[in-house]
Design a protein around this motif. Sequence first.
Motif, PDB file in Angstrom:
ATOM      1  N   GLY A 125       0.822  -1.197   0.000  1.00  0.00           N
ATOM      2  CA  GLY A 125       0.000   0.000   0.000  1.00  0.00           C
ATOM      3  C   GLY A 125       0.860   1.252   0.000  1.00  0.00           C
ATOM      4  O   GLY A 125       2.083   1.202  -0.097  1.00  0.00           O
ATOM      5  N   ALA A 126       0.210   2.405   0.114  1.00  0.00           N
ATOM      6  CA  ALA A 126       0.884   3.693   0.009  1.00  0.00           C
ATOM      7  C   ALA A 126       1.972   3.852   1.072  1.00  0.00           C
ATOM      8  O   ALA A 126       1.756   3.533   2.242  1.00  0.00           O
ATOM      9  N   LEU A 127       3.135   4.366   0.642  1.00  0.00           N
ATOM     10  CA  LEU A 127       4.268   4.601   1.539  1.00  0.00           C
ATOM     11  C   LEU A 127       4.991   5.871   1.112  1.00  0.00           C
ATOM     12  O   LEU A 127       5.066   6.180  -0.081  1.00  0.00           O
ATOM     13  N   PRO A 128       5.565   6.605   2.055  1.00  0.00           N
ATOM     14  CA  PRO A 128       6.376   7.778   1.696  1.00  0.00           C
ATOM     15  C   PRO A 128       7.734   7.358   1.145  1.00  0.00           C
ATOM     16  O   PRO A 128       8.183   6.220   1.357  1.00  0.00           O
ATOM     17  N   GLY A 129       8.394   8.304   0.469  1.00  0.00           N
ATOM     18  CA  GLY A 129       9.669   7.995  -0.158  1.00  0.00           C
ATOM     19  C   GLY A 129      10.717   7.504   0.810  1.00  0.00           C
ATOM     20  O   GLY A 129      11.489   6.584   0.504  1.00  0.00           O
ATOM     21  N   GLY A 130      10.766   8.088   2.017  1.00  0.00           N
ATOM     22  CA  GLY A 130      11.757   7.673   2.995  1.00  0.00           C
ATOM     23  C   GLY A 130      11.596   6.228   3.421  1.00  0.00           C
ATOM     24  O   GLY A 130      12.582   5.488   3.570  1.00  0.00           O
ATOM     25  N   GLU A 131      10.356   5.815   3.593  1.00  0.00           N
ATOM     26  CA  GLU A 131      10.099   4.428   3.983  1.00  0.00           C
ATOM     27  C   GLU A 131      10.418   3.479   2.834  1.00  0.00           C
ATOM     28  O   GLU A 131      10.937   2.383   3.036  1.00  0.00           O
ATOM     29  N   LEU A 132      10.127   3.905   1.612  1.00  0.00           N
ATOM     30  CA  LEU A 132      10.466   3.078   0.451  1.00  0.00           C
ATOM     31  C   LEU A 132      11.975   2.902   0.340  1.00  0.00           C
ATOM     32  O   LEU A 132      12.467   1.811   0.034  1.00  0.00           O
ATOM     33  N   ALA A 133      12.716   3.970   0.590  1.00  0.00           N
ATOM     34  CA  ALA A 133      14.180   3.881   0.540  1.00  0.00           C
ATOM     35  C   ALA A 133      14.687   2.903   1.597  1.00  0.00           C
ATOM     36  O   ALA A 133      15.571   2.078   1.333  1.00  0.00           O
ATOM     37  N   ARG A 134      14.111   2.978   2.796  1.00  0.00           N
ATOM     38  CA  ARG A 134      14.546   2.086   3.872  1.00  0.00           C
ATOM     39  C   ARG A 134      14.265   0.628   3.533  1.00  0.00           C
ATOM     40  O   ARG A 134      15.097  -0.253   3.770  1.00  0.00           O
ATOM     41  N   ARG A 135      13.116   0.365   2.970  1.00  0.00           N
ATOM     42  CA  ARG A 135      12.729  -1.022   2.693  1.00  0.00           C
ATOM     43  C   ARG A 135      13.501  -1.625   1.526  1.00  0.00           C
ATOM     44  O   ARG A 135      13.698  -2.837   1.477  1.00  0.00           O
ATOM     45  N   THR A 136      13.888  -0.799   0.583  1.00  0.00           N
ATOM     46  CA  THR A 136      14.528  -1.335  -0.623  1.00  0.00           C
ATOM     47  C   THR A 136      16.049  -1.244  -0.594  1.00  0.00           C
ATOM     48  O   THR A 136      16.722  -1.906  -1.382  1.00  0.00           O
ATOM     49  N   GLY A 137      16.600  -0.406   0.292  1.00  0.00           N
ATOM     50  CA  GLY A 137      18.044  -0.219   0.315  1.00  0.00           C
ATOM     51  C   GLY A 137      18.530   0.816  -0.674  1.00  0.00           C
ATOM     52  O   GLY A 137      19.743   1.033  -0.807  1.00  0.00           O
ATOM     53  N   LEU A 138      17.617   1.464  -1.377  1.00  0.00           N
ATOM     54  CA  LEU A 138      17.999   2.554  -2.278  1.00  0.00           C
ATOM     55  C   LEU A 138      18.297   3.811  -1.467  1.00  0.00           C
ATOM     56  O   LEU A 138      17.750   4.005  -0.381  1.00  0.00           O
ATOM     57  N   SER A 139      19.122   4.670  -2.012  1.00  0.00           N
ATOM     58  CA  SER A 139      19.363   5.946  -1.344  1.00  0.00           C
ATOM     59  C   SER A 139      18.116   6.815  -1.474  1.00  0.00           C
ATOM     60  O   SER A 139      17.338   6.670  -2.435  1.00  0.00           O
ATOM     61  N   PRO A 140      17.884   7.723  -0.517  1.00  0.00           N
ATOM     62  CA  PRO A 140      16.726   8.626  -0.623  1.00  0.00           C
ATOM     63  C   PRO A 140      16.709   9.411  -1.933  1.00  0.00           C
ATOM     64  O   PRO A 140      15.643   9.626  -2.521  1.00  0.00           O
TER      65      PRO A 140
END
Length: 429
Positions: free
Chosen positions: A34-49
């Motif tokens: 579901g919907a997530l902010p960019g910071g949380e997406l970065a944390r979950r995927t290991g991508l940089s912000p």
Amino acid sequence: MTVDHVRSLSSGINQTGVRAYNERLLLSVLQRNGALPGGELARRTGLSPQTTSVILRKLEQDGLLHKGVPVKGKVGKPSVPFDIEADGLFSMGLKIGRRSADLLVLDLKGEVRMQLRETYDYPMPDTVFGFLERGYEDLMSALSIDMRSRMCGLGIAAPFELWNWHELVGAPPAEFAAWRDIDFSAEAARITDLPVHQVNDATAACRAEHVFGMGREYRDYVYFFIGAFIGGGIVLDHAVFEGNQKNAGAFGPLPVPDVQGKPAQLIDLASIRALEVRLEADGLDPRQLWQTPQDWSHLEAYVQPWLEQTADALAIASVASCAVIDFEAVVIDGAMPATCRARLVEMTRTRLSDQDLRGVIAPEIIEGRVGNNARGIGAAAGPIISQVLLNRSAALLGALLHKLGSERTSPFPGRTYPTGSVTGMPRAV
């Protein structure tokens, strides 16, 4: 609008080509969580912000994502969640069943926008593909120009070796053998000019439950789908496992005893065909079971004993399955009224507690959420996964992870591929 005109409008989304791995990863995380902010997406995927922000902007520009309402926190700027844009992509799904065929349009969030159905006594190639040709033109004509330009493919869900089922569907063997020489993908491509994806019908139902239903909440489970016959699927480590021949979870031949203790197969006891036989024995028309909307309330004298028989067989099949792999859950769905499905799940829970469970960890017995449309939705999910999501096939991911190891150099120079994220997916590369 002619079929040729429809074809000319259906190829727009395909020109964008295959999406990059990290784009697919972000879309897959959002689809599953579901919907997530960019910071949380970065944390979950290991991508940089910064990388996450760039990709999110690109996906938003492509119409695959949209921003939600900012959420105010205790400190700092409000976080802005991103979510899948339902109109970002569409696909069609053709379900070829033993008693009916369905053609539906699915959006990127898994909602059925339009659907057509054709019923028959048994499927024949001319009937099924004639229905596809008429239905495709009708559905595409009803879509807006933008929706037609975002149509990414057609998925077909059909029984494995359909031609072998002539006796159980009551079809003439010589005529039904015509299915043996049918190339589903070639026939569908001739009609639609769309990329075609074919899958076993029960595996398609399992995929629908896994992507859009209860499957998001479990890591390993067995899935039973009760249609005219019974089939199912297997999910391992958050991925649908299709098997070497794409036929994993073919539970119909599973040996189970009948009420007299005599040897039988699951398909003989736990399928709607078994309910049809009960009706036919009393001179009733079994086609009423397939009318929409489904209402079996007037057939309770036949439905109740059928549910009891089916629950007994499913409980035995559940124990047998969990003796091979310790699945945490058994998910039960089917082409039946929701009230009947709920009763069947509760009966199966009771029957499971009566089984000899020594050496077996009892699974949870769970009611599926997708329902009668699972096979068509699962078929339509195939093109969407191919275009924008990670292919969560256990076979493909297993081969990749075996090759890479738990922390080895990825195929992309200068990058590593750490496994095991909180999303149940590989991390970014």
